[in-house]
Write a protein that holds these residues in place. Structure first.
Motif, short mmCIF file in Angstrom:
data_model
loop_
_atom_site.label_atom_id
_atom_site.label_comp_id
_atom_site.label_asym_id
_atom_site.label_seq_id
_atom_site.Cartn_x
_atom_site.Cartn_y
_atom_site.Cartn_z
N CYS A 52 22.87 40.94 11.62
CA CYS A 52 22.43 41.87 12.65
C CYS A 52 23.58 42.80 13.02
CB CYS A 52 21.96 41.10 13.87
SG CYS A 52 21.51 42.17 15.25
N CYS A 83 24.32 42.01 17.16
CA CYS A 83 24.95 40.78 17.62
C CYS A 83 25.67 40.01 16.51
CB CYS A 83 23.93 39.87 18.31
SG CYS A 83 22.74 39.14 17.15
N CYS A 133 16.22 40.68 13.70
CA CYS A 133 17.21 39.66 14.05
C CYS A 133 16.51 38.55 14.83
CB CYS A 133 18.31 40.30 14.89
SG CYS A 133 19.43 39.09 15.63
N CYS A 140 18.26 38.83 18.78
CA CYS A 140 17.98 39.96 19.68
C CYS A 140 16.74 40.76 19.29
CB CYS A 140 19.21 40.86 19.82
SG CYS A 140 19.75 41.61 18.27
ZN LIG Z 1 20.93 40.45 16.69
#
Ligand SMILES: [Zn+2]
Length: 121
Positions: free
Chosen positions: A76, A79, A92, A95
């Protein structure tokens, strides 16, 4: 079945390299196939068996095709979580953003091959 043309291309590559090295018999070809490469290993093997006796004296019934699967991995961009995506564009799991980048899984290439020259090396 696009594996047939991929396999023909792959055999051509190996043949050219083998000629340059003075190899007269190829015993085994290792191919890396990513889970997201759109190449079906089963279809690739079928194409190989079909083409093997038709192309080059370099190959015969003893020549093996060894498929090495490459697992798909994505990270991702937000994050940095790493996960296994089902598709090229994946959300992801942390998130939920579709901003992942693929780290692996798209590979389709010859890893190596084995053969011998006239002296049996
Ligand atoms: Zn993420």
């Amino acid at each position: 079945m696009h594996e047939l043309s991929l396999m023909a291309e792959l055999i051509k590559l190996v043949s050219e390299d083998a000629h340059d090295r003075g190899i007269i018999k190829v015993s085994k070809i290792d191919v890396i196939v990513g889970d997201l490469s759109n190449v079906l290993p089963e279809a690739l093997e079928e194409a190989f068996i079909y083409l093997r006796p038709r192309v080059e004296a370099l190959f015969d019934e003893q020549t093996e095709l060894h498929v090495i699967r490459e697992e798909a991995r994505a990270a991702c961009r937000s994050c940095r979580t790493e996960f296994v995506p089902d598709y090229r564009i994946a959300f992801c799991p942390v998130c939920r953003l579709p901003t992942s980048e693929l780290l692996s899984g798209e590979t389709f290439r010859v890893e190596s091959y084995e053969g011998c020259d006239e002296d049996g090396n």
